[in-house]
Scaffold this motif. Sequence first.
Motif, PDB file in Angstrom:
ATOM      1  N   LEU A 298       0.808  -1.226   0.000  1.00  0.00           N
ATOM      2  CA  LEU A 298       0.000   0.000   0.000  1.00  0.00           C
ATOM      3  C   LEU A 298       0.839   1.273   0.000  1.00  0.00           C
ATOM      4  CD1 LEU A 298      -2.908   1.044  -0.073  1.00  0.00           C
ATOM      5  CD2 LEU A 298      -2.926   0.988   2.429  1.00  0.00           C
ATOM      6  N   ASN A 299       2.151   1.169   0.297  1.00  0.00           N
ATOM      7  CA  ASN A 299       2.957   2.399   0.253  1.00  0.00           C
ATOM      8  C   ASN A 299       3.368   2.765  -1.174  1.00  0.00           C
ATOM      9  OD1 ASN A 299       4.823   0.348  -0.058  1.00  0.00           O
ATOM     10  ND2 ASN A 299       6.356   1.233   1.309  1.00  0.00           N
ATOM     11  N   SER A 300       2.836   2.064  -2.152  1.00  0.00           N
ATOM     12  CA  SER A 300       3.080   2.396  -3.569  1.00  0.00           C
ATOM     13  C   SER A 300       2.021   3.375  -4.069  1.00  0.00           C
ATOM     14  CB  SER A 300       3.016   1.110  -4.399  1.00  0.00           C
ATOM     15  OG  SER A 300       2.482   1.351  -5.675  1.00  0.00           O
ATOM     16  N   HIS A 301       2.473   4.460  -4.718  1.00  0.00           N
ATOM     17  CA  HIS A 301       1.520   5.420  -5.294  1.00  0.00           C
ATOM     18  C   HIS A 301       0.531   4.698  -6.225  1.00  0.00           C
ATOM     19  CE1 HIS A 301       4.674   8.258  -4.085  1.00  0.00           C
ATOM     20  NE2 HIS A 301       3.873   9.265  -4.364  1.00  0.00           N
ATOM     21  N   ASN A 302       1.065   3.792  -7.036  1.00  0.00           N
ATOM     22  CA  ASN A 302       0.216   3.175  -8.057  1.00  0.00           C
ATOM     23  C   ASN A 302      -0.784   2.189  -7.466  1.00  0.00           C
ATOM     24  OD1 ASN A 302       1.221   4.489 -10.457  1.00  0.00           O
ATOM     25  ND2 ASN A 302       3.159   3.464 -10.014  1.00  0.00           N
ATOM     26  N   VAL A 303      -0.420   1.566  -6.349  1.00  0.00           N
ATOM     27  CA  VAL A 303      -1.376   0.684  -5.659  1.00  0.00           C
ATOM     28  C   VAL A 303      -2.465   1.520  -4.984  1.00  0.00           C
ATOM     29  CG1 VAL A 303      -1.631  -0.995  -3.789  1.00  0.00           C
ATOM     30  CG2 VAL A 303       0.315  -1.165  -5.359  1.00  0.00           C
TER      31      VAL A 303
ATOM     32  N   ASN B 286       6.559  -7.877 -15.290  1.00  0.00           N
ATOM     33  CA  ASN B 286       7.213  -6.574 -15.138  1.00  0.00           C
ATOM     34  C   ASN B 286       7.896  -6.404 -13.785  1.00  0.00           C
ATOM     35  OD1 ASN B 286       6.173  -5.357 -17.677  1.00  0.00           O
ATOM     36  ND2 ASN B 286       4.214  -5.736 -16.665  1.00  0.00           N
ATOM     37  N   ARG B 287       7.583  -7.326 -12.818  1.00  0.00           N
ATOM     38  CA  ARG B 287       8.131  -7.196 -11.459  1.00  0.00           C
ATOM     39  C   ARG B 287       7.757  -5.837 -10.865  1.00  0.00           C
ATOM     40  NH1 ARG B 287      12.085 -10.126  -8.321  1.00  0.00           N
ATOM     41  NH2 ARG B 287      12.147 -11.723  -9.918  1.00  0.00           N
ATOM     42  N   LEU B 288       6.515  -5.457 -11.051  1.00  0.00           N
ATOM     43  CA  LEU B 288       5.990  -4.194 -10.541  1.00  0.00           C
ATOM     44  C   LEU B 288       4.601  -4.438  -9.953  1.00  0.00           C
ATOM     45  CD1 LEU B 288       6.849  -1.828 -13.557  1.00  0.00           C
ATOM     46  CD2 LEU B 288       8.030  -1.871 -11.345  1.00  0.00           C
ATOM     47  N   VAL B 289       4.173  -3.509  -9.111  1.00  0.00           N
ATOM     48  CA  VAL B 289       2.802  -3.485  -8.637  1.00  0.00           C
ATOM     49  C   VAL B 289       2.169  -2.187  -9.118  1.00  0.00           C
ATOM     50  CG1 VAL B 289       3.183  -4.950  -6.634  1.00  0.00           C
ATOM     51  CG2 VAL B 289       3.601  -2.498  -6.415  1.00  0.00           C
ATOM     52  N   PRO B 290       0.832  -2.166  -9.261  1.00  0.00           N
ATOM     53  CA  PRO B 290      -0.171  -3.152  -8.876  1.00  0.00           C
ATOM     54  C   PRO B 290      -0.514  -4.135  -9.980  1.00  0.00           C
ATOM     55  CG  PRO B 290      -1.279  -1.173  -9.621  1.00  0.00           C
ATOM     56  CD  PRO B 290       0.201  -0.918  -9.762  1.00  0.00           C
ATOM     57  N   MET B 291      -1.321  -5.132  -9.564  1.00  0.00           N
ATOM     58  CA  MET B 291      -1.988  -6.041 -10.506  1.00  0.00           C
ATOM     59  C   MET B 291      -3.348  -6.343  -9.883  1.00  0.00           C
ATOM     60  SD  MET B 291      -0.718  -9.810 -11.745  1.00  0.00           S
ATOM     61  CE  MET B 291      -1.222 -10.770 -10.310  1.00  0.00           C
ATOM     62  N   ILE B 292      -4.353  -6.562 -10.717  1.00  0.00           N
ATOM     63  CA  ILE B 292      -5.675  -6.925 -10.171  1.00  0.00           C
ATOM     64  C   ILE B 292      -6.173  -8.211 -10.842  1.00  0.00           C
ATOM     65  CG2 ILE B 292      -6.328  -4.554  -9.589  1.00  0.00           C
ATOM     66  CD1 ILE B 292      -8.331  -5.948 -12.361  1.00  0.00           C
ATOM     67  N   GLU B 293      -7.055  -8.892 -10.107  1.00  0.00           N
ATOM     68  CA  GLU B 293      -7.782 -10.051 -10.647  1.00  0.00           C
ATOM     69  C   GLU B 293      -9.215  -9.943 -10.151  1.00  0.00           C
ATOM     70  OE1 GLU B 293      -5.004 -13.827 -10.964  1.00  0.00           O
ATOM     71  OE2 GLU B 293      -4.835 -12.936  -8.971  1.00  0.00           O
ATOM     72  N   ASP B 294     -10.172 -10.119 -11.062  1.00  0.00           N
ATOM     73  CA  ASP B 294     -11.583 -10.042 -10.643  1.00  0.00           C
ATOM     74  C   ASP B 294     -12.409 -11.221 -11.149  1.00  0.00           C
ATOM     75  OD1 ASP B 294     -11.730  -9.494 -13.318  1.00  0.00           O
ATOM     76  OD2 ASP B 294     -12.866  -7.625 -13.118  1.00  0.00           O
ATOM     77  N   GLY B 295     -11.707 -12.295 -11.549  1.00  0.00           N
ATOM     78  CA  GLY B 295     -12.428 -13.453 -12.068  1.00  0.00           C
ATOM     79  C   GLY B 295     -12.694 -13.334 -13.559  1.00  0.00           C
ATOM     80  N   LYS B 296     -12.505 -12.118 -14.106  1.00  0.00           N
ATOM     81  CA  LYS B 296     -12.725 -11.912 -15.544  1.00  0.00           C
ATOM     82  C   LYS B 296     -11.419 -11.615 -16.255  1.00  0.00           C
ATOM     83  CE  LYS B 296     -16.129  -9.101 -14.235  1.00  0.00           C
ATOM     84  NZ  LYS B 296     -17.251  -8.174 -14.153  1.00  0.00           N
ATOM     85  N   VAL B 297     -10.571 -10.875 -15.566  1.00  0.00           N
ATOM     86  CA  VAL B 297      -9.309 -10.464 -16.186  1.00  0.00           C
ATOM     87  C   VAL B 297      -8.238 -10.327 -15.103  1.00  0.00           C
ATOM     88  CG1 VAL B 297      -9.783  -7.972 -16.016  1.00  0.00           C
ATOM     89  CG2 VAL B 297      -8.321  -8.803 -17.859  1.00  0.00           C
ATOM     90  N   CYS B 298      -7.020 -10.569 -15.520  1.00  0.00           N
ATOM     91  CA  CYS B 298      -5.852 -10.285 -14.679  1.00  0.00           C
ATOM     92  C   CYS B 298      -5.133  -9.150 -15.409  1.00  0.00           C
ATOM     93  CB  CYS B 298      -4.981 -11.543 -14.592  1.00  0.00           C
ATOM     94  SG  CYS B 298      -3.405 -11.237 -13.783  1.00  0.00           S
ATOM     95  N   LEU B 299      -4.908  -8.027 -14.709  1.00  0.00           N
ATOM     96  CA  LEU B 299      -4.463  -6.812 -15.415  1.00  0.00           C
ATOM     97  C   LEU B 299      -3.401  -6.091 -14.610  1.00  0.00           C
ATOM     98  CD1 LEU B 299      -5.429  -5.243 -17.987  1.00  0.00           C
ATOM     99  CD2 LEU B 299      -7.017  -4.014 -16.504  1.00  0.00           C
TER     100      LEU B 299
ATOM    101  N   GLY C 273      -4.554  12.926  -7.640  1.00  0.00           N
ATOM    102  CA  GLY C 273      -4.900  13.012  -6.219  1.00  0.00           C
ATOM    103  C   GLY C 273      -3.843  12.334  -5.374  1.00  0.00           C
ATOM    104  N   VAL C 274      -3.434  11.154  -5.802  1.00  0.00           N
ATOM    105  CA  VAL C 274      -2.416  10.405  -5.044  1.00  0.00           C
ATOM    106  C   VAL C 274      -1.097  11.176  -5.027  1.00  0.00           C
ATOM    107  CG1 VAL C 274      -1.027   8.299  -5.052  1.00  0.00           C
ATOM    108  CG2 VAL C 274      -3.500   8.169  -5.490  1.00  0.00           C
ATOM    109  N   TYR C 275      -0.691  11.718  -6.168  1.00  0.00           N
ATOM    110  CA  TYR C 275       0.596  12.431  -6.240  1.00  0.00           C
ATOM    111  C   TYR C 275       0.528  13.789  -5.546  1.00  0.00           C
ATOM    112  CZ  TYR C 275       2.693   8.718  -8.807  1.00  0.00           C
ATOM    113  OH  TYR C 275       3.216   7.486  -9.127  1.00  0.00           O
TER     114      TYR C 275
END
Length: 207
Positions: A12-17, A52-65, A166-168
């Motif tokens: 969670l300390n990642s801006h992108n997450v 990519n060895r980066l975060v974030p990534m999501i999965e919702d049962g339809k797509v992994c992105l 907003g995050v930045y």
Amino acid sequence: MAEPFFTIWGRLNSHNVKKIVWFAEELGLAWQRHDIGGAFGYTDEYLAKNPNRLVPMIEDGKVCLWESNAILRYMAAEYGGEAWFPSDPIDRALADRWMDWQITFADAQRLPFLSMARVPQAEWDMPAIERDMASCARQLAILDRHLAQTPWLSGSRFGVGDIPMGVYAYTWFSLPFAKPDFPALADWYERIKTRPGFSSYVMIPLT
Ligand SMILES: N[C@@H](CCC(=O)N[C@@H](CS)C(=O)NCC(=O)O)C(=O)O
């Protein structure tokens, strides 16, 4: 309480997450998050899905992105409907551009952020920090002029276009370095701070 179906991978300390967690809250999704990346390291299973060895990534049962701003656009389109992802291409693009604009801004803010969060003050490279703060300020002057004309980066109402900056902006206002005043930006940021998902998941210690 609905069973979480929307899985967010990333520390969670990642801006992108933070972008994804905050937006999941805005959309009222039943989400869960797993720490990975940074000090948590990676698993082979994760890297098979996101090489990519980066975060974030999501999965919702339809797509992994992966790619945070692509994830935000997907979330807005799939779960947000017209209010979050206007069908009018011009309305959508006018908000969308600020999401990509953030990527350039993030480059300028990286060194000041990393210095504040992870480098002892005695080792700060002040000429480089001041150079990059000036670059940030030049970019934010553009944002400030825009926000003097429209209440949100997404147009007349808060939307997905406001999430990345907003995050930045939280990081910008937290930086302990000299910075100019940007009244319209500050006003927008005060309104962003009232959003519960932002205060809970973005406004955390910067590490
Ligand atoms: N363009 C990518 C950038 C992702 C990125 O750089 N993530 C950083 C954290 S903000 C990262 O994963 N750093 C390495 C790590 O945490 O292991 C995106 O927007 O998702």
